[in-house]
Design a protein around this motif. Structure first.
Motif, PDB file in Angstrom:
ATOM      1  N   TRP A 194       2.292  -3.126 -12.998  1.00  0.00           N
ATOM      2  CA  TRP A 194       1.818  -2.983 -11.620  1.00  0.00           C
ATOM      3  C   TRP A 194       0.814  -4.066 -11.261  1.00  0.00           C
ATOM      4  CZ3 TRP A 194       2.304   0.766  -7.539  1.00  0.00           C
ATOM      5  CH2 TRP A 194       3.334   1.702  -7.748  1.00  0.00           C
ATOM      6  N   TRP A 195       0.322  -4.845 -12.255  1.00  0.00           N
ATOM      7  CA  TRP A 195      -0.770  -5.769 -11.927  1.00  0.00           C
ATOM      8  C   TRP A 195      -0.406  -6.832 -10.893  1.00  0.00           C
ATOM      9  CZ3 TRP A 195      -0.341 -10.918 -12.863  1.00  0.00           C
ATOM     10  CH2 TRP A 195       0.548 -11.326 -13.858  1.00  0.00           C
ATOM     11  N   ALA A 231       0.846  -1.206   0.000  1.00  0.00           N
ATOM     12  CA  ALA A 231       0.000   0.000   0.000  1.00  0.00           C
ATOM     13  C   ALA A 231       0.876   1.249   0.000  1.00  0.00           C
ATOM     14  CB  ALA A 231      -0.935  -0.007   1.206  1.00  0.00           C
ATOM     15  N   ALA A 232       2.034   1.174   0.695  1.00  0.00           N
ATOM     16  CA  ALA A 232       2.939   2.332   0.725  1.00  0.00           C
ATOM     17  C   ALA A 232       3.425   2.654  -0.689  1.00  0.00           C
ATOM     18  CB  ALA A 232       4.111   2.053   1.660  1.00  0.00           C
ATOM     19  N   ALA A 233       3.750   1.611  -1.462  1.00  0.00           N
ATOM     20  CA  ALA A 233       4.230   1.833  -2.840  1.00  0.00           C
ATOM     21  C   ALA A 233       3.127   2.490  -3.681  1.00  0.00           C
ATOM     22  CB  ALA A 233       4.645   0.504  -3.459  1.00  0.00           C
ATOM     23  N   HIS A 234       1.914   1.989  -3.558  1.00  0.00           N
ATOM     24  CA  HIS A 234       0.774   2.514  -4.329  1.00  0.00           C
ATOM     25  C   HIS A 234       0.477   3.969  -3.920  1.00  0.00           C
ATOM     26  CE1 HIS A 234      -3.044   2.759  -6.308  1.00  0.00           C
ATOM     27  NE2 HIS A 234      -3.778   2.616  -5.230  1.00  0.00           N
ATOM     28  N   LEU A 235       0.494   4.223  -2.634  1.00  0.00           N
ATOM     29  CA  LEU A 235       0.195   5.587  -2.163  1.00  0.00           C
ATOM     30  C   LEU A 235       1.274   6.576  -2.599  1.00  0.00           C
ATOM     31  CD1 LEU A 235      -1.301   4.898   1.368  1.00  0.00           C
ATOM     32  CD2 LEU A 235      -2.382   6.172  -0.471  1.00  0.00           C
ATOM     33  N   TYR A 236       2.513   6.123  -2.624  1.00  0.00           N
ATOM     34  CA  TYR A 236       3.622   6.982  -3.075  1.00  0.00           C
ATOM     35  C   TYR A 236       3.393   7.387  -4.536  1.00  0.00           C
ATOM     36  CZ  TYR A 236       8.388   8.579  -3.906  1.00  0.00           C
ATOM     37  OH  TYR A 236       9.489   9.338  -4.239  1.00  0.00           O
ATOM     38  N   GLN A 237       2.991   6.399  -5.337  1.00  0.00           N
ATOM     39  CA  GLN A 237       2.712   6.659  -6.763  1.00  0.00           C
ATOM     40  C   GLN A 237       1.574   7.682  -6.916  1.00  0.00           C
ATOM     41  OE1 GLN A 237       3.935   5.591  -9.766  1.00  0.00           O
ATOM     42  NE2 GLN A 237       2.310   6.591 -10.898  1.00  0.00           N
ATOM     43  N   MET A 238       0.491   7.480  -6.156  1.00  0.00           N
ATOM     44  CA  MET A 238      -0.673   8.371  -6.253  1.00  0.00           C
ATOM     45  C   MET A 238      -0.350   9.782  -5.739  1.00  0.00           C
ATOM     46  SD  MET A 238      -3.037   6.781  -7.671  1.00  0.00           S
ATOM     47  CE  MET A 238      -2.458   5.348  -8.532  1.00  0.00           C
TER      48      MET A 238
END
Ligand code: HEM
Length: 230
Positions: free
Chosen positions: A137-138, A109-116
């Motif tokens: 990313w899938w 989730a940290a990786a995804h939130l960083y991207q967003m």
């Protein structure tokens, strides 16, 4: 409280992200909505960063509060295992599931939130699908989806027990009923999530040769069309 906020956010998030199942135009509309276009008359991707920053903050506070409860040494872990075999209750096993999925979430989730947070303008029917497929990313989303839906399901179940939601007038809980609701919710959001991920992968695969190109709805392409010759 942080857990309740995160579960509610995830439910709203999943409905927004799954707008792609209604078509590219629907997802494009949702993207513009979160960028504040209907209110400010122009796209402000910084608004998406703002939401991501708030979610990240709550996520970190939630993790800090939860980490304290995880067995910190092998001795503590052994004690917990002993306790678990002494009280073979399904809820104790669920707690272990929370620890494992929570651990996975801290990274993914940290990786995804960083991207967003840092690329808020790169969201849309093509931008998202290109990230999912061409950006590879899938696999992350697939694991993240299972971790988050299992974690949210158990989390909301435990909150219902803790705060006595649906308790009868004697304060008794129907754990069997609550467990059924919990699994139904998890199954629903997992199914919706898998269908959504499949949709992004399909669009991303079909769009792989033009990855990076942005989606322009048919209603807007007319604006770019050449004026008719006289
Ligand atoms: C403000 C914060 C967030 C925003 C703006 C956001 C936005 C998005 C978007 C646009 C997608 C579609 C794929 C893409 O564009 O890469 C997506 C997918 C996804 N997000 Fe988020 N997200 C946020 C927070 C979170 C959090 C905190 C979690 C989990 C802890 C999460 C879990 C997922 C999952 C599992 C998917 C894949 C969807 C699926 O499999 O159907 N997101 N998110």
């Amino acid at each position: 409280m942080t857990g309740l906020f995160l579960v509610l956010f995830m439910w709203v998030h999943m409905f927004m992200v799954s707008s792609i199942l209604l078509g590219a135009d629907a997802m494009h509309f949702v993207t513009r909505l979160f960028e504040g276009e209907p209110i400010f008359g122009r796209r402000i991707p910084l608004l998406v960063s703002l939401i991501a920053a708030i979610v990240l903050l709550v996520f970190v506070v939630h993790a800090l509060a939860a980490i304290r409860k995880i067995p910190a040494s092998y001795a503590e872990y052994r004690a917990f295992r002993r306790h678990m075999s002494g009280f073979p209750h399904a809820d104790t096993a669920l707690w272990m599931l929370q620890v494992v999925t929570g651990f996975v979430l801290m990274f993914l989730a940290a990786a995804h939130l960083y991207q967003m947070l840092l690329h808020p303008a790169d969201i849309g029917p093509y931008a998202s699908s290109d990230r999912v497929w061409s950006g590879r990313w899938w696999p992350l989303y697939l694991v993240l989806l299972f971790a988050v839906e299992l974690h949210a399901g158990v989390g909301i179940y435990r909150l219902a027990i803790k705060w006595g939601w649906f308790a009868d007038r004697h304060g008794n809980m129907n754990r069997r009923r609550l467990t059924q609701i919990k699994w139904a919710l998890t199954a629903f959001f997992l199914t919706l999530g898998l269908l959504t991920l499949a949709a992004y992968m399909k669009i991303g695969y079909e769009h792989r040769d033009n990855a990076g190109e942005r989606y322009v709805p048919a209603s807007e392409t007319a604006l770019y069309a050449e004026p008719p010759r006289r």
